[in-house]
Design an enzyme around this catalytic site. Structure first.
Site, PDB file in Angstrom:
ATOM      1  N   ASP B  10       0.564  -0.873  -0.314  1.00  0.00           N
ATOM      2  CA  ASP B  10       0.261  -0.431   0.019  1.00  0.00           C
ATOM      3  C   ASP B  10       0.792   1.209   0.501  1.00  0.00           C
ATOM      4  O   ASP B  10       2.102   1.080   0.723  1.00  0.00           O
ATOM      5  CB  ASP B  10      -0.411   0.069   1.642  1.00  0.00           C
ATOM      6  CG  ASP B  10      -1.823   1.709   1.011  1.00  0.00           C
ATOM      7  OD1 ASP B  10      -2.466   1.314  -0.162  1.00  0.00           O
ATOM      8  OD2 ASP B  10      -2.445   1.440   2.106  1.00  0.00           O
ATOM      9  N   ASP B 104      -3.011   2.356  -5.766  1.00  0.00           N
ATOM     10  CA  ASP B 104      -2.098   2.522  -4.735  1.00  0.00           C
ATOM     11  C   ASP B 104      -1.698   1.226  -4.102  1.00  0.00           C
ATOM     12  O   ASP B 104      -0.519   1.347  -3.273  1.00  0.00           O
ATOM     13  CB  ASP B 104      -1.893   3.794  -4.090  1.00  0.00           C
ATOM     14  CG  ASP B 104      -3.264   3.863  -2.917  1.00  0.00           C
ATOM     15  OD1 ASP B 104      -4.175   3.390  -3.802  1.00  0.00           O
ATOM     16  OD2 ASP B 104      -2.761   4.710  -2.914  1.00  0.00           O
ATOM     17  N   GLU B 105      -2.360  -0.088  -4.489  1.00  0.00           N
ATOM     18  CA  GLU B 105      -2.238  -1.212  -3.225  1.00  0.00           C
ATOM     19  C   GLU B 105      -2.811  -2.362  -4.659  1.00  0.00           C
ATOM     20  O   GLU B 105      -3.788  -2.523  -4.826  1.00  0.00           O
ATOM     21  CB  GLU B 105      -3.950  -0.674  -3.086  1.00  0.00           C
ATOM     22  CG  GLU B 105      -4.178  -1.204  -1.351  1.00  0.00           C
ATOM     23  CD  GLU B 105      -4.965  -1.163  -0.973  1.00  0.00           C
ATOM     24  OE1 GLU B 105      -6.117  -1.336   0.263  1.00  0.00           O
ATOM     25  OE2 GLU B 105      -5.723   0.216  -0.784  1.00  0.00           O
TER      26      GLU B 105
END
Lengths: 381, 464
Positions: B10, B104-105
């Site tokens: 993350d 983003d993860e």
């Protein structure tokens, strides 16, 4: 009614007339029958599903004039199963006897008064030379749509006047085939008929046309056969040596196909027809279904063909060619492309393109009488 | 079979960090990315902003009150997508089993890796190093034998900010199998995947605050209060049981767009025009993805926060803007908007199975080549849903290639160079761009908060 006829010619008559019989008509049993009539030494067989009607007559040994209706597929199957020789057919009361040598059939006749009243085929108003019509049908008919419910207009083949002759056009919205037949115009200005592709497929199957397609008139030295064409307001009839194929016309105005053709093409590929066809057929082996496209990379000196299927693998082939234009990758349904290339007369094929999402043209080296337009498949790179 | 090893990676304050990366002068300052209109929300903020109590999903109004000195930025979605692609490329270097959760993860299943001597720590270290070297951004990695543990662990690994200052995080946290319950049980229940505000409130009413509390409830009680499936699900999670596999990224199952309006809308024509803009943007996206959709859906949220969706499925996939628009408009026309509309969304799904590309069709212009034409939009009555299929097929065949041309012009000259007449506003053409004003309307634009659909967009938000 009673007559005698050689098995082979009787079979051809029954099968030809039978092709207009749907066999599973919901409109009544009468449409599943073929009507046979003997007058002197002439046998006339008629099959119809009301959209398409085929009259075919042949010389027989007439014994008793009369008329009957027989279940079309059954009678044809019986005759087909018999050995060679003269078949005797006799209709009496409610039975039709079919016999040859020691084989004897007695089948139930159908009530002949149930057979629909059909107009007599009209005399031909114009004639088309069988050989060129045969080649035109072969080039054009397969591009017509088969989607009766969704695209009824496009299930028809357009026959319209073009300069001093007629033009045949068919499209299914993904490709369009167009062929001119010069010197055979009898259609008035702006007059056009839309003939169901199905009727033209039956026309193509007639022996006159299959023979003409196999041996061009120039080679056979025989006089060219002519196909008569007549049309009224809702029907058209094609006539040739004892056969009339009558069809309902597709109702409606054909869309303006001319606007589909790009005014000019920046890219032009010139390639040998056979080498392109063979390569296309080879790479197509890797297409898992009819939606697997073939990618063409067009660049100076050659065209690279590529078909890739995730589950199977990939095939690549380079075919030498002359290419003028920007390097371009364009994809097509391989079958549509092969259909077009096969239909091009001569040894050289021209493929003209604008870009990867605009219609492309396949044609012969000279502008010629045949033009095939096809839409690409948009592939995600 | 041994335990699985799952990583959850993350990014730290991703959008805000990308902004700081591009504008180094912002380094060390509180930066908030989000909509700054009345209904804007915070999409991301730097740890400097978090010191003031700002967090993502907070209303921008509140964020401004908490941190008046913050630099407010509208966000540049395409820029984040760019960085995200680099990030996911790094993940795919590690393993093909990457499940992207957001830009983003992602979850990575590295059970099959040969470098697991240390339980995945070295792999996690390598990922962090590459992200730092290649993207100049920071991320946190959680390691566990389930998605649940990995996700909770990455949270544990994050930096923390409070009034006192910013404390660097561990960067990598690994939850070992025999310590799972010890790690899990003190956490608040809302850390669990499936516990939103409503469930959280119900659990609080039952005296359940921590995950450990959940395990102490008799099974029947929870199932009676929350329903059988949610009840069982939560108790399994609370015992550390989570067998959900890491599902490698598939293509998005739907493509769409939605907007929250700065003020509630009541005017059907206004709504129809806004829907046209959204359809236009999403249809372009659909075609860029090389897909055709069989199902068109709209979502309407009313001023009282009640919400409904309507959808219609066609037999043939379509991708032409007018065809998609006809279906969407017919759906909107079937909705009673008398309560005032706060949010409107459209999405396309039911993608045709066309892994290899899409056969284009001739563009016939306005001529009907299929059945009879049906009256279209405009002042004419809208086609009923029963008739809209025919209309969509007709529009698809007449507009297919025109739509291609529009995409091409936009690609070359920009999004506002060409569009439907209905998109014309006093300031020229205003087609929506994907991700534009994603976190709420800005002060000047009355457009709205829009969020792109599809799997890659938006923030998953919830717990593990």
């Amino acid at each position: 009614m009673k007559f005698r006829c050689e098995r082979d010619s009787l079979l051809e008559v029954l099968q030809t007339a039978g092709r207009a019989v749907s066999g599973r008509s919901t409109m009544g049993r009468a449409l599943n029958g073929v009507r046979l009539e003997v007058t002197g030494n002439r046998l006339l067989a008629v099959g119809t599903d009301l959209d398409l009607t085929i009259h075919i007559s042949t010389e027989v040994t007439g014994l008793v004039d009369g008329v009957c209706m027989a279940p079309a597929p059954l009678l044809a199957n019986i005759v087909k199963s018999l050995g060679p020789g003269a078949v005797t057919i006799e209709a009496e009361d409610e039975k039709i006897d079919v016999s040859l040598a020691r084989s004897q059939f007695a089948i139930n006749a159908m009530p002949v008064e149930d057979f629909p009243d059909l107009p007599e085929p009209e005399p031909a108003a114009t004639f088309l030379e069988a050989g060129s019509l045969a080649s035109a049908l072969k080039q054009v008919v397969r591009a017509a749509s088969t989607d009766e419910s969704g695209r009824p207009l496009l299930t028809g083949v357009l026959i319209a006047p073009e300069s001093d002759g007629v033009r045949l056009v068919a499209t299914d919205s993904y490709r369009l085939a167009l062929r001119d037949l010069p010197g055979s115009n009898s259609l008035g200005e702006g007059e056009q008929i839309l003939v169901p592709a199905r009727a033209l497929m039956e026309l193509q199957r007639l022996s006159v046309l299959t023979n003409a397609a196999k041996a061009p008139v120039a080679d056979s030295g025989q006089e060219a056969s002519q196909i008569g064409l007549s049309f009224g307001d809702r029907r058209a009839t094609f006539s040739v040596s004892g056969v009339h194929i009558s069809t309902r016309l597709v109702d409606g105005k054909y869309p303006d196909y001319r606007q589909l053709i790009p005014p000019s093409y920046p890219n032009q590929l010139e390639v040998g027809k056979d080498s392109l066809l063979e390569a296309l057929r080879r790479v197509r082996l890797l297409a898992t279904d009819d939606r697997t496209p073939v990618r063409l990379s067009l660049h100076a000196g050659a065209v690279d063909l590529e078909v890739a299927s995730q589950d199977v693998g990939e095939a690549k082939e380079t075919v030498d060619a002359d290419y003028r234009g920007d390097d371009l990758v364009i994809a097509f349904n391989p079958t549509y492309l092969i259909d077009g290339v096969e239909a091009v007369p001569g040894d050289v094929v021209i493929l003209e393109t604008v870009d990867a999402s605009k219609p492309a043209t396949v044609r012969a080296a000279d502008e010629g009488q045949f033009h095939y337009l096809l839409m690409p498949v948009r592939v995600v790179n | 079979m041994g335990d699985r090893v799952i990583l959850h990676v993350d990014m730290d304050a991703f959008f805000a960090s990308v902004e700081v990366l591009d504008r180094p002068e912002l380094k060390g300052r509180p930066v908030i990315v989000g909509g700054d209109g009345d209904r804007g929300v915070v999409a991301a903020c730097t740890y400097e902003a978090r010191r003031f109590g700002v967090h993502s999903a907070m209303s921008s109004t509140l964020a401004k009150r908490l941190c008046p000195d913050a630099v407010f930025l509208p966000g540049r979605f395409s820029r984040y997508v760019e960085e995200s692609q680099k990030l996911h490329a790094i993940f795919r270097d590690v393993t093909p089993l990457v499940e992207g959760i957001a830009l983003d993860e992602a979850f990575l299943d590295v059970s099959g890796s040969r470098e697991l001597g240390d339980g995945g720590l070295a792999l996690a270290q390598r990922i962090r190093q590459r992200v730092a070297d290649e993207l100049h951004l920071a991320c946190s990695v959680g390691i566990g034998r389930s998605k649940l543990m990995a996700k909770l662990a990455s949270k544990e690994a994050k930096p923390r900010a409070d009034r006192v200052g910013i404390a660097a995080g561990a960067g990598i946290v690994r939850v070992e199998a025999d310590l799972e319950l010890e790690f899990l049980h003190p956490l608040p229940v809302r850390a669990l995947w499936g516990v939103g505000p409503v469930t959280n409130k119900r659990l609080e009413e039952m005296g359940v605050r921590t995950v450990g509390d959940l395990t102490r409830l008799p099974a029947g009680t929870l199932e009676r209060r929350l329903g059988t499936s949610l009840g069982r699900h939560l108790q399994a999670l609370a015992r550390g049981e989570d067998s959900r596999p890491v599902v490698p990224d598939q293509e998005a199952k739907s493509i769409g767009h939605e907007e929250t309006f700065a003020r509630d809308l009541w005017d059907p024509e206004d709504l129809a025009a806004r829907l046209t803009r959204m359809v236009d943007a999403s249809a372009s996206h659909l075609r860029r993805a090389g897909r055709g959709a069989r199902t068109v859906s709209i979502k309407v949220k009313f001023s009282d926060f009640s919400q409904l969706s309507r959808s219609h499925s066609l037999t043939e996939p379509i991708d032409a803007t007018p065809a998609l628009g006809a279906v969407a408009q017919a759906l909107l026309a079937s909705v009673d908007i008398n309560r005032g509309v706060r949010l409107l969304g459209v999405s396309f799904s039911g993608f045709a199975d066309e892994p290899q590309g899409r056969q284009l069709a001739f563009s016939w212009g306005e001529e009907p080549v299929g059945g009879e034409p049906v009256r279209g939009a405009g002042s004419e009555p809208l086609p009923s849903l029963a008739m809209v299929e025919q209309e969509a097929v007709r529009l698809q065949s007449s507009w297919g290639a025109v739509t291609d041309a529009v995409d091409e012009i936009r690609a070359r000259y920009g999004g506002s160079s060409v569009g439907a007449a209905a998109l014309m506003g006093p300031r020229g053409l205003q087609p929506r761009r994907r991700g534009e004003a994603q976190w709420g309307p800005s002060g000047t634009d009355d457009g709205g908060q829009s969020s792109p659909g599809g799997k890659s967009g938006g923030d998953d938000g919830g717990g593990a």
